[in-house]
Design a protein around this motif. Structure first.
Motif, PDB file in Angstrom:
ATOM      1  N   LYS A 173       0.835  -1.206   0.000  1.00  0.00           N
ATOM      2  CA  LYS A 173       0.000   0.000   0.000  1.00  0.00           C
ATOM      3  C   LYS A 173       0.868   1.254   0.000  1.00  0.00           C
ATOM      4  O   LYS A 173       0.603   2.218  -0.728  1.00  0.00           O
ATOM      5  CB  LYS A 173      -0.922  -0.005   1.225  1.00  0.00           C
ATOM      6  N   VAL A 174       1.925   1.246   0.814  1.00  0.00           N
ATOM      7  CA  VAL A 174       2.824   2.408   0.895  1.00  0.00           C
ATOM      8  C   VAL A 174       3.530   2.627  -0.439  1.00  0.00           C
ATOM      9  O   VAL A 174       3.616   3.761  -0.933  1.00  0.00           O
ATOM     10  CB  VAL A 174       3.862   2.216   2.017  1.00  0.00           C
ATOM     11  N   PHE A 175       4.013   1.554  -1.045  1.00  0.00           N
ATOM     12  CA  PHE A 175       4.736   1.688  -2.312  1.00  0.00           C
ATOM     13  C   PHE A 175       3.814   2.201  -3.422  1.00  0.00           C
ATOM     14  O   PHE A 175       4.236   2.973  -4.290  1.00  0.00           O
ATOM     15  CB  PHE A 175       5.366   0.358  -2.713  1.00  0.00           C
ATOM     16  N   ARG A 176       2.550   1.783  -3.384  1.00  0.00           N
ATOM     17  CA  ARG A 176       1.614   2.274  -4.401  1.00  0.00           C
ATOM     18  C   ARG A 176       1.352   3.769  -4.206  1.00  0.00           C
ATOM     19  O   ARG A 176       1.243   4.525  -5.178  1.00  0.00           O
ATOM     20  CB  ARG A 176       0.302   1.485  -4.333  1.00  0.00           C
ATOM     21  N   LYS A 177       1.253   4.195  -2.956  1.00  0.00           N
ATOM     22  CA  LYS A 177       1.066   5.620  -2.689  1.00  0.00           C
ATOM     23  C   LYS A 177       2.296   6.416  -3.145  1.00  0.00           C
ATOM     24  O   LYS A 177       2.167   7.491  -3.747  1.00  0.00           O
ATOM     25  CB  LYS A 177       0.837   5.842  -1.188  1.00  0.00           C
ATOM     26  N   LEU A 178       3.473   5.895  -2.856  1.00  0.00           N
ATOM     27  CA  LEU A 178       4.704   6.576  -3.263  1.00  0.00           C
ATOM     28  C   LEU A 178       4.796   6.678  -4.785  1.00  0.00           C
ATOM     29  O   LEU A 178       5.232   7.696  -5.320  1.00  0.00           O
ATOM     30  CB  LEU A 178       5.923   5.831  -2.708  1.00  0.00           C
ATOM     31  N   ALA A 179       4.378   5.611  -5.479  1.00  0.00           N
ATOM     32  CA  ALA A 179       4.442   5.606  -6.946  1.00  0.00           C
ATOM     33  C   ALA A 179       3.564   6.702  -7.535  1.00  0.00           C
ATOM     34  O   ALA A 179       3.877   7.256  -8.597  1.00  0.00           O
ATOM     35  CB  ALA A 179       4.031   4.243  -7.483  1.00  0.00           C
ATOM     36  N   GLN A 180       2.477   7.038  -6.856  1.00  0.00           N
ATOM     37  CA  GLN A 180       1.575   8.093  -7.339  1.00  0.00           C
ATOM     38  C   GLN A 180       2.220   9.483  -7.224  1.00  0.00           C
ATOM     39  O   GLN A 180       1.751  10.437  -7.845  1.00  0.00           O
ATOM     40  CB  GLN A 180       0.266   8.060  -6.553  1.00  0.00           C
ATOM     41  N   GLN A 182       5.585   9.923  -7.764  1.00  0.00           N
ATOM     42  CA  GLN A 182       6.920   9.727  -8.325  1.00  0.00           C
ATOM     43  C   GLN A 182       7.420  10.957  -9.074  1.00  0.00           C
ATOM     44  O   GLN A 182       8.626  11.152  -9.219  1.00  0.00           O
ATOM     45  CB  GLN A 182       6.907   8.503  -9.255  1.00  0.00           C
ATOM     46  N   ASP A 183       6.500  11.795  -9.537  1.00  0.00           N
ATOM     47  CA  ASP A 183       6.894  12.979 -10.300  1.00  0.00           C
ATOM     48  C   ASP A 183       7.193  14.181  -9.400  1.00  0.00           C
ATOM     49  O   ASP A 183       7.546  15.249  -9.892  1.00  0.00           O
ATOM     50  CB  ASP A 183       5.801  13.352 -11.311  1.00  0.00           C
ATOM     51  N   THR A 184       7.031  13.995  -8.092  1.00  0.00           N
ATOM     52  CA  THR A 184       7.336  15.090  -7.168  1.00  0.00           C
ATOM     53  C   THR A 184       8.716  14.871  -6.550  1.00  0.00           C
ATOM     54  O   THR A 184       9.331  13.812  -6.725  1.00  0.00           O
ATOM     55  CB  THR A 184       6.271  15.192  -6.060  1.00  0.00           C
ATOM     56  N   SER A 185       9.189  15.844  -5.814  1.00  0.00           N
ATOM     57  CA  SER A 185      10.510  15.745  -5.201  1.00  0.00           C
ATOM     58  C   SER A 185      10.532  14.651  -4.133  1.00  0.00           C
ATOM     59  O   SER A 185       9.615  14.576  -3.306  1.00  0.00           O
ATOM     60  CB  SER A 185      10.895  17.083  -4.568  1.00  0.00           C
ATOM     61  N   PRO A 186      11.563  13.792  -4.120  1.00  0.00           N
ATOM     62  CA  PRO A 186      11.654  12.756  -3.090  1.00  0.00           C
ATOM     63  C   PRO A 186      11.688  13.339  -1.674  1.00  0.00           C
ATOM     64  O   PRO A 186      11.322  12.664  -0.715  1.00  0.00           O
ATOM     65  CB  PRO A 186      12.976  12.051  -3.417  1.00  0.00           C
ATOM     66  N   ALA A 187      12.125  14.603  -1.566  1.00  0.00           N
ATOM     67  CA  ALA A 187      12.226  15.234  -0.254  1.00  0.00           C
ATOM     68  C   ALA A 187      10.975  16.018   0.125  1.00  0.00           C
ATOM     69  O   ALA A 187      10.926  16.635   1.195  1.00  0.00           O
ATOM     70  CB  ALA A 187      13.445  16.159  -0.220  1.00  0.00           C
ATOM     71  N   SER A 188       9.950  16.007  -0.726  1.00  0.00           N
ATOM     72  CA  SER A 188       8.738  16.777  -0.452  1.00  0.00           C
ATOM     73  C   SER A 188       8.027  16.249   0.788  1.00  0.00           C
ATOM     74  O   SER A 188       8.198  15.095   1.188  1.00  0.00           O
ATOM     75  CB  SER A 188       7.790  16.721  -1.656  1.00  0.00           C
ATOM     76  N   GLU A 190       4.912  15.549   1.227  1.00  0.00           N
ATOM     77  CA  GLU A 190       3.976  14.460   0.925  1.00  0.00           C
ATOM     78  C   GLU A 190       4.704  13.127   0.807  1.00  0.00           C
ATOM     79  O   GLU A 190       4.274  12.117   1.368  1.00  0.00           O
ATOM     80  CB  GLU A 190       3.219  14.766  -0.377  1.00  0.00           C
ATOM     81  N   VAL A 191       5.818  13.129   0.081  1.00  0.00           N
ATOM     82  CA  VAL A 191       6.578  11.887  -0.103  1.00  0.00           C
ATOM     83  C   VAL A 191       7.161  11.420   1.225  1.00  0.00           C
ATOM     84  O   VAL A 191       7.114  10.231   1.572  1.00  0.00           O
ATOM     85  CB  VAL A 191       7.699  12.082  -1.146  1.00  0.00           C
ATOM     86  N   GLN A 192       7.696  12.364   1.995  1.00  0.00           N
ATOM     87  CA  GLN A 192       8.301  11.996   3.273  1.00  0.00           C
ATOM     88  C   GLN A 192       7.269  11.454   4.266  1.00  0.00           C
ATOM     89  O   GLN A 192       7.586  10.652   5.131  1.00  0.00           O
ATOM     90  CB  GLN A 192       9.037  13.203   3.859  1.00  0.00           C
ATOM     91  N   LYS A 193       6.029  11.871   4.094  1.00  0.00           N
ATOM     92  CA  LYS A 193       4.961  11.330   4.933  1.00  0.00           C
ATOM     93  C   LYS A 193       4.819   9.823   4.693  1.00  0.00           C
ATOM     94  O   LYS A 193       4.620   9.049   5.640  1.00  0.00           O
ATOM     95  CB  LYS A 193       3.641  12.040   4.603  1.00  0.00           C
ATOM     96  N   TYR A 194       4.940   9.422   3.426  1.00  0.00           N
ATOM     97  CA  TYR A 194       4.827   7.997   3.111  1.00  0.00           C
ATOM     98  C   TYR A 194       6.087   7.227   3.491  1.00  0.00           C
ATOM     99  O   TYR A 194       6.019   6.024   3.794  1.00  0.00           O
ATOM    100  CB  TYR A 194       4.497   7.809   1.630  1.00  0.00           C
TER     101      TYR A 194
END
Length: 260
Positions: A173-180, A182-188, A190-194
């Motif tokens: 579930k986490v990886f699917r959320k992260l994949a959504q 993928q076009d944003t900054s890895p340090a954002s 939202e991404v860091q929340k996941y």
């Protein structure tokens, strides 16, 4: 009534067996001709034809020729007893093949190898068990792995299976959320929340510090076996994105994540 004899050509026409096979059966004493003329021509009577049909039946049932030769010297009842045992073996083999077909179908459809159950009736360990053994060999002397092993060993086998299954589902579930994202900054944020959610999944078993998170991130991108697993979540750049997101967490540390 005169006993009818069949030529090699007749036998081939009746049964479909090859001339080469008939010669081999003769040479190995599995099936001798009923008579051989002075000119070398072989002839088979009806009893020989019946024996050949039995041989071909046993051969089609996957018996080796040496076993067939032994069976031909047995009574019908003795043959049937062997066939009953062979039937049981074939049924087990059929069930095994059905499992393999099902697992192959799942694998082709994208199921990761770790979720397959191909070695159920085999002395070979399951992929999950192989991963566990590998992890123990690589990390067994570390404090973090010993902590993980202690926690897992406190559970029953059934509880371990349930925990692993739930852990796997949570991670997916986490990886699917992260994949959504993928076009944003890895340090954002939202991404860091996941990434925090991913870290929390890992901490089902052990506390994850920067060292262990870095190790896991590096394994993701260096061990080619993970490529197939992560392909179900994103494109070929997803693994690099995931690595950078984890390393962003490691670099910034807990304070940034507390602000989220």
């Amino acid at each position: 009534m005169k006993t009818p004899y069949f030529t090699v050509k007749d036998i081939i026409q009746i049964t479909g067996v090859t001339k080469r096979a008939l010669h081999y059966y003769d040479k190995t004493d599995l099936l001798k001709p009923s008579k051989v003329e002075d000119n070398g021509y072989r002839f088979y009577d009806q009893e020989a034809l019946g024996n050949l049909q039995t041989i071909l039946l046993f051969k089609e049932m996957n018996f080796p020729l040496k076993d067939i030769a032994a069976m031909m010297n047995l009574s019908k009842d003795e043959q049937k007893e062997i066939l009953r045992e062979h039937l049981s073996t074939l049924v087990q083999r059929k069930q095994r093949l059905e499992t393999i077909i099902d697992q192959l179908d799942e694998y082709v459809d994208g199921t990761d190898i770790v979720h397959l159950n191909v070695f159920g009736d085999s002395p070979i360990q399951s992929i999950q068990e192989q991963y566990d053994s590998e992890a123990k060999l690589v990390y067994g002397d570390t404090e973090k792995y010993q902590e993980f092993e202690t926690n897992v060993n406190q559970l029953s086998e059934e509880e371990q299976q349930q925990v692993y299954q739930q852990f796997s589902l949570n991670m997916e579930k986490v990886f699917r959320k992260l994949a959504q994202h993928q076009d944003t900054s890895p340090a954002s944020v939202e991404v860091q929340k996941y990434i925090l959610e991913w870290k929390s999944c890992l901490e089902t078993f052990m506390v994850c510090d920067a060292e262990i998170l870095t190790c896991i991130a590096e394994v993701y991108v260096t061990d080619r076996r993970y490529a197939g697993y992560f392909a179900q979540f994103g494109d070929e750049d997803f693994l690099r994105f995931l690595y950078e997101a984890i390393m962003a967490w490691v670099k910034e540390g807990e304070p940034q994540n507390e602000k989220m």
